[in-house]
Design an enzyme around this catalytic site. Structure first.
Site, mmCIF file in Angstrom:
data_model
loop_
_atom_site.group_PDB
_atom_site.id
_atom_site.type_symbol
_atom_site.label_atom_id
_atom_site.label_comp_id
_atom_site.label_asym_id
_atom_site.label_seq_id
_atom_site.Cartn_x
_atom_site.Cartn_y
_atom_site.Cartn_z
ATOM 1 N N LYS A 103 0.987 -0.819 0.304
ATOM 2 C CA LYS A 103 0.249 -0.079 0.140
ATOM 3 C C LYS A 103 1.450 1.079 -0.390
ATOM 4 C CE LYS A 103 -4.610 0.834 0.127
ATOM 5 N NZ LYS A 103 -5.229 0.421 -0.398
ATOM 6 N N GLY A 239 -20.789 6.370 2.354
ATOM 7 C CA GLY A 239 -19.497 6.937 1.431
ATOM 8 C C GLY A 239 -20.017 6.896 0.340
ATOM 9 N N GLY A 241 -18.302 8.222 -3.115
ATOM 10 C CA GLY A 241 -17.206 8.094 -3.739
ATOM 11 C C GLY A 241 -17.228 6.747 -4.733
ATOM 12 N N ASN A 242 -16.178 6.263 -5.430
ATOM 13 C CA ASN A 242 -16.049 5.099 -5.894
ATOM 14 C C ASN A 242 -16.515 3.762 -5.916
ATOM 15 O OD1 ASN A 242 -14.748 2.830 -7.257
ATOM 16 N ND2 ASN A 242 -13.718 3.892 -8.517
ATOM 17 N N GLY A 244 -18.567 3.592 -2.853
ATOM 18 C CA GLY A 244 -19.925 3.730 -2.417
ATOM 19 C C GLY A 244 -21.569 3.821 -3.725
#
Ligand code: NAD
Length: 432
Positions: A103, A239, A241-242, A244
Site C-alpha cells: 500500500k 460514502g 465515492g467510487n 459507495g
C-alpha cells in the site's frame, strides 16, 4: 483515532489463538517486508517549493508481486499504510490471485493542489520509488483520492525513469503522455502493467471502475440468505465515492432499496428509497448530498445507527467502534471500506448477532479486476466488460463460499474465516 495497524495486529492475534499457524509464521506477518518513507519536493505553481511526505509499504509477496493502492489524504500516515498493506496481503490471498500485499500514500489534501501540482506530486512519488516498482515487483493502483489519470501519469513516469522511449506513433488516447504508448506491447508489458486502474485508453481494463462495488454485490448475493437477510433489502451506504456510489447504483438496479447515503460533509435519508441518478445530479450541482429534495439531512453518525437490513460502510476506517457498535440497528453489515470496524466493535456486533461480511472478502473485486488488468497488459490483450464481469463473478462467489465454510468449521465469524483462509494460502507459499 485508533491506530489501524494495532487493530490489524489485534485481528492477527485473534486468529493465531483460534488456529495454530506456528509462532514463526505469525511473527513474520507482524512486520512488513519493507516500510519506506520518502520526502517529495514539489515546485508549486507560485514558484515556491513544498515538501510532501510519501510512503510505500511492501508487506508480503509470498503469493506474487506486491499489490495495493495509493492514498492521498491529509490524515494518511505510516501506521495506516502498514495496516492497509497487511490487509491487502490477506485480500489477494482470499481472492485467489497471484499477488502479494502493499500500500502507498501521500499526506496531502489533493483538493488544495492545482492539476499541474497534483501531476508533479504523483510523478515525484514514482521518481523516489521507481527502483522498487514494476510489473514483477510492486504494482500500485488507485485508492482514496487517487484516480485513473494519476495512474497514467505514474506509469508514464516509471517508463521515463527507466529510460524508455516510445517506439510506435501513439493513436489519440484519453490522456496523452510522453513516455507511454498503449499500442506498444513492450510498453504495456514493462511499464503499463506496473500500475493498474489506468484509464481504458491508456491500457486500463474495462470494468475496473465499478469492480469493487460489483464484487461486493456478488459476495452479498452469495451470502445473503446465509446471513439471514431478506430477498429485497433496505440498504444504508456510508460514502458516495467510487465504491459507495457504484454499490448504491448496483444494489438499486437489482431491486434493493437504498434508503440513505453520505459523503464526508453530509448524509441523507429517505425511507421509501432514494433516486440515485437524481442524487448524483444533485451532488454534482451543489457539491454535497445535503438538502436533496424529499430526503432528510442527518449526520454520518446517525446514518450508521439507522435501522436497515444491510449497512455498507464504504468510506473510511474506524467508523464503527466500541462507542457506537452497541447502537447499530442493521441486520447485517458488509464492509466495502477497508477496516471500518475496530476489533472491539467486532466483538460487540458478534454478541449482538449482527453478521459482518469482512472487507478482505467484500471489497476484493477491485483488486481482482486490477489483477485482470495486469494480466491483460502482460499478454497484450484487451477483454470486454462482459468478459471481465464473467471472470469476476465466480471468483467472488468461490471466495465467499470458502470463507463461510471456514468460519462454520471453526465456529467463528466471517472475518476470522477469511483470515484463516488467507493465512493458510500465504503460509503454503512462504519460503525461507
Ligand atoms: P473515494 O475517494 O472515491 O470516496 C470516498 C467517499 O467517502 C467519498 O464520498 C467521501 O466524501 C466519503 N468520506 C470521506 N471521509 C468521510 C467521513 N469521515 N465520513 C463519511 N464519508 C466520508 O474512495 P473509494 O475509492 O470509494 O474508497 C472508499 C473506501 O473503499 C476506502 O476505505 C478504500 O480503501 C476502500 N476500497 C476502495 C477500492 C477501490 O477500488 N476504489 C477497493 C477496495 C477498497
Amino acid at each position: 483515532m485508533q491506530n489501524p495497524y494495532q487493530n490489524a495486529m489485534a485481528q492477527l492475534d485473534k486468529v493465531a489463538k483460534m488456529k495454530n499457524f506456528g509462532d514463526e509464521f505469525i511473527s513474520r506477518l507482524r512486520q512488513p517486508d519493507r516500510d519506506i518513507r520518502i520526502s517529495i519536493p514539489i515546485k508549486m505553481d507560485n514558484g515556491t517549493e513544498k515538501i510532501f511526505e510519501g510512503y510505500r509499504v511492501q508487506y508480503n509477496n509470498a503469493l506474487g508481486p506486491y499489490k495495493g493502492g495509493i492514498r492521498y489524504h491529509p490524515d494518511t500516515e505510516i501506521n495506516e499504510v502498514k495496516a492497509l498493506a497487511f490487509w491487502m496481503a490477506l485480500k489477494c490471498a482470499v481472492a485467489g490471485i497471484p499477488m502479494g500485499g502493499g500500500k502507498g500514500g501521500i499526506t496531502v489534501d489533493p483538493k488544495e493542489l492545482s492539476k499541474d501540482e497534483l501531476e508533479r506530486l504523483s510523478r515525484g512519488w514514482v521518481k523516489k520509488l521507481s527502483d522498487i516498482l514494476g510489473p514483477h515487483k510492486d504494482v500500485p493502483a488507485p485508492d482514496v483520492n487517487t484516480t485513473p489519470e494519476i495512474m497514467a501519469w505514474m506509469a508514464d513516469e516509471l517508463a521515463k525513469q527507466s529510460g524508455y522511449t516510445v517506439k510506435v506513433t501513439p493513436a489519440p488516447h484519453q490522456i496523452s503522455l510522453k513516455y507511454s504508448n498503449p499500442e506498444d506491447t513492450e510498453w504495456l508489458k514493462n511499464f503499463g502493467a506496473g500500475f493498474t486502474g489506468k484509464p481504458i485508453g491508456n491500457g486500463g481494463s474495462e470494468g475496473r471502475g465499478p469492480a469493487t462495488g460489483l464484487g461486493g454485490f456478488y459476495v452479498f448475493y452469495a451470502l445473503r440468505a446465509r446471513v439471514g437477510l431478506p430477498e429485497k433489502c433496505k440498504v444504508v451506504i456510508q460514502g458516495f465515492g467510487n465504491v459507495g456510489g457504484n454499490a448504491a447504483r448496483i444494489f438499486s438496479e437489482h431491486g434493493h432499496t437504498v434508503i440513505a447515503v453520505s459523503d464526508s460533509k453530509s448524509a441523507i435519508v429517505k425511507e421509501d428509497g432514494l433516486d440515485l441518478e437524481q442524487v448524483e445530479a444533485h451532488k454534482k450541482k451543489i457539491g454535497a448530498l445535503r438538502d436533496f429534495p424529499g430526503a432528510k439531512n442527518i449526520t454520518n453518525e446517525e446514518l450508521l445507527e439507522f435501522s436497515c437490513d444491510l449497512l455498507v460502510p464504504a468510506a473510511f476506517e474506524n467508523v464503527i467502534t466500541d462507542r457506537n457498535a452497541g447502537k447499530i440497528k442493521a441486520k447485517a453489515i458488509m464492509e466495502l471500506a477497508n477496516g471500518p470496524i475496530t476489533p472491539e466493535a467486532d466483538e460487540i456486533l458478534f454478541k449482538k448477532g449482527i453478521p459482518v461480511i469482512p472487507d478482505i472478502l467484500a471489497n476484493s473485486g477491485g483488486v481482482t479486476v486490477s489483477y485482470f488488468e495486469w494480466d491483460q497488459n502482460l499478454k497484450g490483450e484487451h477483454w470486454s466488460e462482459q468478459e471481465v464481469f464473467n471472470k469476476l463473478k465466480p471468483m467472488m462467489e468461490d471466495a465467499a463460499q470458502k470463507i463461510f465454510q471456514k468460519a462454520q468449521a471453526s465456529k467463528t465469524y466471517l472475518r476470522m474465516g477469511a483470515f484463516i483462509l488467507a493465512l493458510e494460502r500465504i503460509k503454503e507459499k512462504s519460503k525461507n
